[in-house]
Design a protein around this motif. Structure first.
Motif, PDB file in Angstrom:
ATOM      1  N   ALA A  79      32.150  32.546  38.669  1.00  0.00           N
ATOM      2  CA  ALA A  79      33.213  32.476  37.668  1.00  0.00           C
ATOM      3  C   ALA A  79      34.064  31.221  37.824  1.00  0.00           C
ATOM      4  O   ALA A  79      34.904  30.935  36.971  1.00  0.00           O
ATOM      5  CB  ALA A  79      34.121  33.713  37.779  1.00  0.00           C
ATOM      6  N   ARG A  80      33.841  30.470  38.895  1.00  0.00           N
ATOM      7  CA  ARG A  80      34.578  29.217  39.120  1.00  0.00           C
ATOM      8  C   ARG A  80      33.573  28.084  39.292  1.00  0.00           C
ATOM      9  O   ARG A  80      33.236  27.694  40.409  1.00  0.00           O
ATOM     10  CB  ARG A  80      35.462  29.320  40.368  1.00  0.00           C
ATOM     11  N   LEU A  81      33.096  27.563  38.185  1.00  0.00           N
ATOM     12  CA  LEU A  81      32.149  26.460  38.238  1.00  0.00           C
ATOM     13  C   LEU A  81      32.896  25.143  38.453  1.00  0.00           C
ATOM     14  O   LEU A  81      34.032  24.981  37.998  1.00  0.00           O
ATOM     15  CB  LEU A  81      31.348  26.395  36.937  1.00  0.00           C
ATOM     16  N   PRO A  82      32.287  24.207  39.140  1.00  0.00           N
ATOM     17  CA  PRO A  82      32.934  22.912  39.390  1.00  0.00           C
ATOM     18  C   PRO A  82      33.369  22.234  38.093  1.00  0.00           C
ATOM     19  O   PRO A  82      32.620  22.207  37.113  1.00  0.00           O
ATOM     20  CB  PRO A  82      31.834  22.098  40.089  1.00  0.00           C
ATOM     21  N   GLY A  83      34.600  21.749  38.087  1.00  0.00           N
ATOM     22  CA  GLY A  83      35.113  21.043  36.923  1.00  0.00           C
ATOM     23  C   GLY A  83      35.595  21.943  35.803  1.00  0.00           C
ATOM     24  O   GLY A  83      35.999  21.459  34.745  1.00  0.00           O
ATOM     25  N   ARG A  84      35.555  23.248  36.022  1.00  0.00           N
ATOM     26  CA  ARG A  84      36.002  24.193  34.998  1.00  0.00           C
ATOM     27  C   ARG A  84      37.035  25.135  35.584  1.00  0.00           C
ATOM     28  O   ARG A  84      37.120  25.344  36.789  1.00  0.00           O
ATOM     29  CB  ARG A  84      34.818  25.011  34.459  1.00  0.00           C
ATOM     30  N   GLY A  85      37.821  25.723  34.690  1.00  0.00           N
ATOM     31  CA  GLY A  85      38.792  26.709  35.129  1.00  0.00           C
ATOM     32  C   GLY A  85      38.142  28.061  35.373  1.00  0.00           C
ATOM     33  O   GLY A  85      36.943  28.255  35.120  1.00  0.00           O
ATOM     34  N   LEU A  86      38.908  28.981  35.883  1.00  0.00           N
ATOM     35  CA  LEU A  86      38.429  30.339  36.125  1.00  0.00           C
ATOM     36  C   LEU A  86      37.985  30.963  34.808  1.00  0.00           C
ATOM     37  O   LEU A  86      38.744  30.998  33.836  1.00  0.00           O
ATOM     38  CB  LEU A  86      39.542  31.170  36.759  1.00  0.00           C
ATOM     39  N   ASP A  87      36.766  31.467  34.763  1.00  0.00           N
ATOM     40  CA  ASP A  87      36.233  32.095  33.554  1.00  0.00           C
ATOM     41  C   ASP A  87      35.437  33.342  33.940  1.00  0.00           C
ATOM     42  O   ASP A  87      34.245  33.268  34.233  1.00  0.00           O
ATOM     43  CB  ASP A  87      35.341  31.116  32.797  1.00  0.00           C
ATOM     44  N   PRO A  88      36.100  34.514  33.926  1.00  0.00           N
ATOM     45  CA  PRO A  88      35.418  35.748  34.313  1.00  0.00           C
ATOM     46  C   PRO A  88      34.767  36.475  33.139  1.00  0.00           C
ATOM     47  O   PRO A  88      34.413  37.644  33.252  1.00  0.00           O
ATOM     48  CB  PRO A  88      36.562  36.581  34.897  1.00  0.00           C
ATOM     49  N   ASN A  89      34.600  35.791  32.005  1.00  0.00           N
ATOM     50  CA  ASN A  89      34.111  36.458  30.799  1.00  0.00           C
ATOM     51  C   ASN A  89      32.770  37.152  30.987  1.00  0.00           C
ATOM     52  O   ASN A  89      32.494  38.170  30.337  1.00  0.00           O
ATOM     53  CB  ASN A  89      33.988  35.451  29.649  1.00  0.00           C
ATOM     54  N   ALA A  90      31.907  36.617  31.833  1.00  0.00           N
ATOM     55  CA  ALA A  90      30.590  37.217  32.023  1.00  0.00           C
ATOM     56  C   ALA A  90      30.687  38.636  32.568  1.00  0.00           C
ATOM     57  O   ALA A  90      29.790  39.450  32.355  1.00  0.00           O
ATOM     58  CB  ALA A  90      29.746  36.351  32.962  1.00  0.00           C
ATOM     59  N   VAL A  91      31.773  38.937  33.262  1.00  0.00           N
ATOM     60  CA  VAL A  91      32.023  40.296  33.750  1.00  0.00           C
ATOM     61  C   VAL A  91      32.930  41.054  32.794  1.00  0.00           C
ATOM     62  O   VAL A  91      32.729  42.247  32.542  1.00  0.00           O
ATOM     63  CB  VAL A  91      32.638  40.262  35.163  1.00  0.00           C
ATOM     64  N   VAL A  92      33.916  40.360  32.232  1.00  0.00           N
ATOM     65  CA  VAL A  92      34.925  41.024  31.408  1.00  0.00           C
ATOM     66  C   VAL A  92      34.311  41.723  30.204  1.00  0.00           C
ATOM     67  O   VAL A  92      34.708  42.838  29.847  1.00  0.00           O
ATOM     68  CB  VAL A  92      36.002  40.014  30.948  1.00  0.00           C
ATOM     69  N   LYS A  93      33.335  41.100  29.565  1.00  0.00           N
ATOM     70  CA  LYS A  93      32.771  41.689  28.353  1.00  0.00           C
ATOM     71  C   LYS A  93      32.215  43.085  28.620  1.00  0.00           C
ATOM     72  O   LYS A  93      32.646  44.066  28.003  1.00  0.00           O
ATOM     73  CB  LYS A  93      31.682  40.795  27.772  1.00  0.00           C
ATOM     74  N   GLY A  94      31.261  43.203  29.523  1.00  0.00           N
ATOM     75  CA  GLY A  94      30.658  44.501  29.793  1.00  0.00           C
ATOM     76  C   GLY A  94      31.649  45.495  30.359  1.00  0.00           C
ATOM     77  O   GLY A  94      31.656  46.675  29.986  1.00  0.00           O
ATOM     78  N   TRP A  95      32.513  45.011  31.250  1.00  0.00           N
ATOM     79  CA  TRP A  95      33.525  45.879  31.859  1.00  0.00           C
ATOM     80  C   TRP A  95      34.464  46.453  30.812  1.00  0.00           C
ATOM     81  O   TRP A  95      34.764  47.655  30.816  1.00  0.00           O
ATOM     82  CB  TRP A  95      34.293  45.062  32.896  1.00  0.00           C
ATOM     83  N   SER A  96      34.930  45.631  29.898  1.00  0.00           N
ATOM     84  CA  SER A  96      35.904  46.087  28.896  1.00  0.00           C
ATOM     85  C   SER A  96      35.261  47.012  27.870  1.00  0.00           C
ATOM     86  O   SER A  96      35.884  47.997  27.440  1.00  0.00           O
ATOM     87  CB  SER A  96      36.550  44.896  28.197  1.00  0.00           C
ATOM     88  N   VAL A  97      34.031  46.738  27.471  1.00  0.00           N
ATOM     89  CA  VAL A  97      33.361  47.587  26.495  1.00  0.00           C
ATOM     90  C   VAL A  97      32.994  48.931  27.126  1.00  0.00           C
ATOM     91  O   VAL A  97      33.068  49.973  26.473  1.00  0.00           O
ATOM     92  CB  VAL A  97      32.125  46.870  25.912  1.00  0.00           C
ATOM     93  N   GLN A  98      32.620  48.925  28.405  1.00  0.00           N
ATOM     94  CA  GLN A  98      32.382  50.191  29.088  1.00  0.00           C
ATOM     95  C   GLN A  98      33.667  51.007  29.167  1.00  0.00           C
ATOM     96  O   GLN A  98      33.652  52.223  28.962  1.00  0.00           O
ATOM     97  CB  GLN A  98      31.837  49.946  30.491  1.00  0.00           C
ATOM     98  N   ARG A  99      34.765  50.340  29.434  1.00  0.00           N
ATOM     99  CA  ARG A  99      36.060  51.047  29.450  1.00  0.00           C
ATOM    100  C   ARG A  99      36.372  51.627  28.072  1.00  0.00           C
ATOM    101  O   ARG A  99      36.907  52.735  27.970  1.00  0.00           O
ATOM    102  CB  ARG A  99      37.154  50.072  29.890  1.00  0.00           C
ATOM    103  N   ALA A 100      36.030  50.899  27.016  1.00  0.00           N
ATOM    104  CA  ALA A 100      36.230  51.404  25.660  1.00  0.00           C
ATOM    105  C   ALA A 100      35.383  52.652  25.418  1.00  0.00           C
ATOM    106  O   ALA A 100      35.835  53.625  24.798  1.00  0.00           O
ATOM    107  CB  ALA A 100      35.891  50.320  24.642  1.00  0.00           C
ATOM    108  N   ALA A 101      34.140  52.638  25.915  1.00  0.00           N
ATOM    109  CA  ALA A 101      33.281  53.817  25.783  1.00  0.00           C
ATOM    110  C   ALA A 101      33.868  55.003  26.541  1.00  0.00           C
ATOM    111  O   ALA A 101      33.781  56.154  26.091  1.00  0.00           O
ATOM    112  CB  ALA A 101      31.881  53.504  26.295  1.00  0.00           C
TER     113      ALA A 101
END
Length: 239
Positions: A79-101
């Motif tokens: 989630a912390r690639l060189p030259g980029r900011g913190l981006d946890p979206n790859a986890v957030v999407k599935g996690w948040s939709v599962q929480r919605a379910a």
């Protein structure tokens, strides 16, 4: 969060407000976890405005999941690639939709399908879920039959080479698509993205995880799938 969301609930006694709660939660997630909103909790933490002990329990859970998959993939998923900011979206999407379910289940829903950008949580099936052909948008390469569980696909066809192998800093190009079926979308989506970042070796890694079934198309168009992958009908393999 940059993807369409659709919901079908077949239970007649589930109040309409349950759907409202689902979409309100997803809007809240977008506001709190987006790496593109300067006032989000993720961005504030990334800028050093919040200490770890000041974070919400939700963000701590997400960050812990990101770290788990970083370690499990030897750094391919990061989630912390060189030259980029913190981006946890790859986890957030599935996690948040599962929480919605989970919100739907708490409201009494027993038969529903929640589809978020092609990733699906299904309950009370059997439901049929199509896996898009990675090279032909008007075709499917498989149709799954899912009773209770989640399906997630990582691929290059929607957003190009957007998944980066954290070990090299270059786009992951060893696969055309990889689909994971698991009991929760938190796991299915995270594993699909992490395995895709690993390239061809990610197929075996994902297949070795308990409770995960895998369907993958490699860069040469070869189809590989685990024995327990719940295929209802399969169209001709990509080629």
């Amino acid at each position: 969060m940059g993807f369409p969301v659709s919901l079908r609930v077949d239970d007649e006694d589930v109040p309409e407000r349950a759907a409202d709660e689902v979409f309100a939660w997803l809007r809240e997630v977008d506001a709190r976890f987006s790496p593109y909103r300067p006032d989000s909790e993720v961005c504030r933490y990334d800028r050093g405005e919040l200490a770890r002990q000041e974070l919400s329990d939700d963000l701590v859970e997400v960050l812990d999941l990101c770290e788990h998959y970083r370690r499990a993939t030897g750094g391919a998923f990061d989630a912390r690639l060189p030259g980029r900011g913190l981006d946890p979206n790859a986890v957030v999407k599935g996690w948040s939709v599962q929480r919605a379910a989970d919100l739907l289940r708490a409201a009494g829903a027993r038969r529903f399908v929640l589809n978020a950008g092609g990733d699906v949580v299904a309950a009370g099936g059997p439901w049929r879920v199509g896996v898009r052909h990675p090279e032909h948008a008007d075709k499917l390469c498989a149709v799954l039959e899912v009773t209770d569980g989640a399906v997630a696909t990582s691929a290059r066809y929607e957003r190009g080479d957007h998944i980066v192998d954290g070990r090299t800093g270059r786009p992951a190009t060893g696969l055309l698509s990889l689909t994971v079926v698991a009991s929760s979308l938190t796991e299915a989506d995270s594993v699909a993205t992490a395995a895709f970042a690993m390239g061809a070796e990610g197929i075996g890694w994902a297949a070795s995880l308990p409770g995960c079934e895998v369907f993958a198309v490699d860069a040469d168009g070869q189809v590989l799938r685990t024995e327990g992958f719940p295929v209802a009908r399969q169209d001709p393999a990509p080629g």
